[in-house]
Design a protein around this motif. Structure first.
Motif, short mmCIF file in Angstrom:
data_model
loop_
_atom_site.label_atom_id
_atom_site.label_comp_id
_atom_site.label_asym_id
_atom_site.label_seq_id
_atom_site.Cartn_x
_atom_site.Cartn_y
_atom_site.Cartn_z
N GLU A 107 -108.29 52.25 -49.27
CA GLU A 107 -109.29 53.13 -48.67
C GLU A 107 -109.69 54.15 -49.73
OE1 GLU A 107 -111.66 54.00 -45.54
OE2 GLU A 107 -109.99 52.65 -45.20
N ALA A 108 -111.00 54.34 -49.93
CA ALA A 108 -111.46 55.31 -50.93
C ALA A 108 -112.75 55.98 -50.48
CB ALA A 108 -111.67 54.61 -52.27
N PHE A 109 -112.89 57.23 -50.87
CA PHE A 109 -114.07 58.01 -50.55
C PHE A 109 -114.59 58.69 -51.80
CE2 PHE A 109 -111.67 57.71 -46.65
CZ PHE A 109 -112.64 57.53 -45.67
N LEU A 110 -115.87 59.06 -51.77
CA LEU A 110 -116.47 59.84 -52.85
C LEU A 110 -116.73 61.24 -52.31
CD1 LEU A 110 -119.03 57.20 -54.16
CD2 LEU A 110 -116.79 57.75 -55.12
N THR A 111 -116.59 62.25 -53.17
CA THR A 111 -116.75 63.63 -52.73
C THR A 111 -117.41 64.50 -53.79
OG1 THR A 111 -115.54 65.58 -51.91
CG2 THR A 111 -114.42 64.25 -53.56
N THR A 112 -117.97 65.60 -53.33
CA THR A 112 -118.50 66.61 -54.26
C THR A 112 -117.34 67.49 -54.77
OG1 THR A 112 -118.97 68.00 -52.33
CG2 THR A 112 -120.83 66.79 -53.28
N GLY A 113 -116.19 67.41 -54.10
CA GLY A 113 -115.01 68.18 -54.50
C GLY A 113 -114.26 67.50 -55.63
N ARG A 114 -113.03 67.96 -55.83
CA ARG A 114 -112.22 67.39 -56.92
C ARG A 114 -111.57 66.08 -56.48
NH1 ARG A 114 -107.08 68.20 -55.82
NH2 ARG A 114 -106.49 69.79 -54.33
N SER A 115 -111.22 65.25 -57.47
CA SER A 115 -110.53 63.98 -57.20
C SER A 115 -109.10 64.26 -56.78
CB SER A 115 -110.52 63.10 -58.45
OG SER A 115 -111.83 62.71 -58.78
N ARG A 116 -108.60 63.45 -55.85
CA ARG A 116 -107.21 63.59 -55.42
C ARG A 116 -106.78 62.32 -54.70
NH1 ARG A 116 -110.86 66.85 -52.75
NH2 ARG A 116 -110.91 66.71 -50.50
N THR A 117 -105.48 62.10 -54.66
CA THR A 117 -104.91 60.99 -53.90
C THR A 117 -104.12 61.60 -52.77
OG1 THR A 117 -104.78 59.64 -55.89
CG2 THR A 117 -103.44 58.94 -54.03
N MET A 118 -104.34 61.09 -51.57
CA MET A 118 -103.63 61.63 -50.41
C MET A 118 -102.77 60.54 -49.80
SD MET A 118 -106.76 63.86 -48.90
CE MET A 118 -105.76 64.89 -47.85
N LYS A 119 -101.58 60.94 -49.31
CA LYS A 119 -100.64 59.98 -48.72
C LYS A 119 -100.56 60.18 -47.21
CE LYS A 119 -97.40 58.74 -52.35
NZ LYS A 119 -97.66 59.37 -53.61
N PHE A 120 -100.62 59.08 -46.49
CA PHE A 120 -100.47 59.08 -45.04
C PHE A 120 -99.42 58.04 -44.71
CE2 PHE A 120 -104.69 60.44 -46.08
CZ PHE A 120 -104.90 61.51 -45.25
N GLY A 121 -98.19 58.46 -44.62
CA GLY A 121 -97.09 57.50 -44.46
C GLY A 121 -97.05 56.64 -45.70
N LYS A 122 -97.23 55.32 -45.54
CA LYS A 122 -97.20 54.42 -46.69
C LYS A 122 -98.59 54.17 -47.25
CE LYS A 122 -92.98 52.13 -45.32
NZ LYS A 122 -92.44 51.16 -44.42
N THR A 123 -99.61 54.70 -46.59
CA THR A 123 -100.99 54.48 -47.02
C THR A 123 -101.43 55.56 -48.00
OG1 THR A 123 -101.44 53.59 -44.83
CG2 THR A 123 -103.35 54.14 -46.17
N GLU A 124 -102.01 55.12 -49.12
CA GLU A 124 -102.58 56.05 -50.10
C GLU A 124 -104.09 55.96 -50.04
OE1 GLU A 124 -101.48 55.66 -54.18
OE2 GLU A 124 -99.72 56.91 -53.93
N VAL A 125 -104.76 57.10 -50.03
CA VAL A 125 -106.22 57.13 -49.99
C VAL A 125 -106.73 57.91 -51.19
CG1 VAL A 125 -108.25 57.79 -48.64
CG2 VAL A 125 -106.20 57.03 -47.46
N LEU A 126 -107.66 57.31 -51.91
CA LEU A 126 -108.24 57.95 -53.08
C LEU A 126 -109.51 58.70 -52.67
CD1 LEU A 126 -108.42 58.32 -56.23
CD2 LEU A 126 -109.79 56.23 -56.23
#
Length: 198
Positions: A107-126
């Motif tokens: 799962e990945a999103f684009l943003t006007t903010g800074r890049s980051r990787t977020m963790k939701f249990g075992k799922t990582e989202v860029l």
């Protein structure tokens, strides 16, 4: 009188799924250190989910048990809180528009903010910072088309633009045409060529 953890939990239960809490929401109830400690303890006890540094969300409880909130809902709530624009990644847009059969694994999103990787249990989202031109048309179909073309790249752009011209509603195609001045030259030229051939 309610304790700080009880107040935090009560507020977390009033939020929609994915709604986020931050220490600044509670500093009027105690010192920053006390608020941080209460949030941290609630997360360790499984009553809150730590979704990013200093950002928490309530887990979702159903008859099937407890799970973390849906990642896209949390990410949208954080983006809204920070005043960022957030849209699906170009790979997802290309798949949704029928330009590729590939389904993105991550799962990945684009943003006007800074890049980051977020963790939701075992799922990582860029969540990836993107240039303004990629986000200028927002969540419209024309905006999805821009991100899909950026992901597809220069080599296959003409073929992709041809498909888009056949599938996008006329208003969205016109929106795409009107945005050529902000797009990379290769993309703007491909859109212009396709329009001239029509």
């Amino acid at each position: 009188m309610k304790t700080l953890p009880e107040t935090i939990l009560e507020q977390s239960r009033q939020l929609p799924e994915g709604g986020v809490l931050a220490p600044k929401n509670f500093v009027h109830l105690g010192s920053r250190a006390a608020v941080d400690q209460a949030l941290s303890r609630l997360a360790k006890a499984g009553k809150l989910v730590r979704v990013a540094r200093g950002t928490y969300a309530a887990p979702v409880t159903s008859r099937f048990g407890t799970r973390p909130p849906a990642p896209d809902k949390v990410i949208r709530a954080i983006a809204e809180q920070r005043g960022e624009t957030l849209v699906p990644h170009g790979a997802r847009a290309a798949n949704a528009l029928g330009l590729t059969q590939q389904v993105p694994i991550k799962e990945a999103f684009l943003t006007t903010g800074r890049s980051r990787t977020m963790k939701f249990g075992k799922t990582e989202v860029l969540v990836q910072h993107a240039p303004r031109w990629m986000l200028a048309l927002g969540s419209t179909l024309a905006g999805e088309a821009v991100r899909a073309l950026a992901w597809i790249g220069q080599t296959h752009v003409s073929e992709a633009v041809g498909k888009l011209h056949g599938t996008l509603p006329e208003s969205e195609w016109n929106s795409l045409l009107a945005s050529r001045t902000i797009l990379p030259t290769w993309m703007a030229q491909a859109i212009g060529r396709e329009n001239a051939h029509a």
